[in-house]
Scaffold this active site. Sequence first.
Site, short mmCIF file in Angstrom:
data_model
loop_
_atom_site.label_atom_id
_atom_site.label_comp_id
_atom_site.label_asym_id
_atom_site.label_seq_id
_atom_site.Cartn_x
_atom_site.Cartn_y
_atom_site.Cartn_z
N GLU A 43 42.68 50.01 40.25
CA GLU A 43 43.94 49.28 40.35
C GLU A 43 44.95 49.29 39.39
O GLU A 43 44.62 49.28 38.31
CB GLU A 43 42.99 47.80 40.27
CG GLU A 43 44.10 46.67 40.13
CD GLU A 43 43.37 45.37 39.50
OE1 GLU A 43 42.38 45.10 40.00
OE2 GLU A 43 44.32 44.76 38.99
N ARG A 47 52.67 46.33 35.81
CA ARG A 47 53.13 45.81 34.53
C ARG A 47 53.88 46.65 33.87
O ARG A 47 54.41 46.19 32.61
CB ARG A 47 51.90 45.28 33.62
CG ARG A 47 50.84 44.39 34.33
CD ARG A 47 49.84 43.96 33.44
NE ARG A 47 48.59 43.59 34.16
CZ ARG A 47 47.33 43.56 33.58
NH1 ARG A 47 46.99 43.65 32.43
NH2 ARG A 47 46.46 43.17 34.53
N THR A 71 48.37 43.32 39.75
CA THR A 71 49.20 42.28 39.15
C THR A 71 50.53 42.45 39.91
O THR A 71 51.58 42.50 39.59
CB THR A 71 49.63 42.90 37.70
OG1 THR A 71 48.45 43.34 36.85
CG2 THR A 71 50.26 41.76 36.98
N LYS A 131 39.60 38.75 44.38
CA LYS A 131 39.55 39.13 42.93
C LYS A 131 38.90 37.56 42.26
O LYS A 131 39.62 36.77 42.34
CB LYS A 131 40.81 39.48 42.46
CG LYS A 131 40.58 39.61 40.81
CD LYS A 131 41.89 40.26 40.44
CE LYS A 131 41.85 40.10 38.83
NZ LYS A 131 43.13 41.11 38.05
C1 3PG Z 1 43.51 42.61 34.63
O1 3PG Z 1 43.99 42.07 35.64
O2 3PG Z 1 43.84 42.63 33.42
C2 3PG Z 1 41.72 42.78 34.85
O3 3PG Z 1 41.27 41.83 35.26
C3 3PG Z 1 41.27 43.55 33.51
O4 3PG Z 1 40.65 42.59 32.89
P1 3PG Z 1 39.98 43.17 31.72
O5 3PG Z 1 41.12 43.85 30.60
O6 3PG Z 1 39.10 41.90 30.93
O7 3PG Z 1 38.97 44.39 32.16
#
Ligand code: 3PG
Length: 217
Positions: A43, A47, A71, A131
């Site tokens: 994924e 960002r 994201t 999710k």
């Molecule tokens: C995110 O979208 O940042 C993820 O869910 C990752 O979460 P984590 O940094 O706690 O693994």
Amino acid sequence: MFTPELIAKLEKSRLAAVLTIENPDNAIPVARALLDGGVSVIELAFRTPQAAEAIQRIRENVPEITIGAGTVLNPQQVKDAAAVGAAFGVAPGCNPRTLRAAQDCRLPFAPGVATPTDIEIALEHRCNVLKFFPAETSGGLAHLNNIATPFAHLGLRYFPLGGINAGNLAMYLQSPLVACVGGSWLAKPDVVQKHDWETIRRNAAEAMTIVRSIQPT
Ligand code: 3PG
């Protein structure tokens, strides 16, 4: 909607790496290191301005990886993800505008859910993989079991993220609700920036050793 073939890819890896890429030149070596360690789902988070290019490079050069966009916060990012061939999109929340755009683009989309209301909004938009975020601070697997119970007859699958690591991933993966878990610990941005591909490969391999040791319940 995730197709059965796409769900099968999540279920085969059982582990997804959340990536934030600043330099698209790092995308292919990170993907190869994860694959060497046995992780075949990524994924890649929208960002950074380089996210779409990084997704495209991985899709074109490391075809064994199932690459999704993370994201994804608005309709334009849905279009951007679809345009570079992301296999799926993921969001931290459940924004109906984003979900409608994903339906229009036919981009399989897993919105973030942490409450029954979120799940109802996702259902309105024909989402079948959700999710569960933020998994650990929302109450972990016990909370997921509670919020999922009224929807159990609908066959929804969940993708817990947020606070997952080598120490707790087995607990989530033992649940039949869970198709795949994910996290950023496998390839942290500072490790990527240092080009420390061996640490990424080792993180993936260690996590996959745990995944493979899990007996189906
Ligand atoms: C995110 O979208 O940042 C993820 O869910 C990752 O979460 P984590 O940094 O706690 O693994």
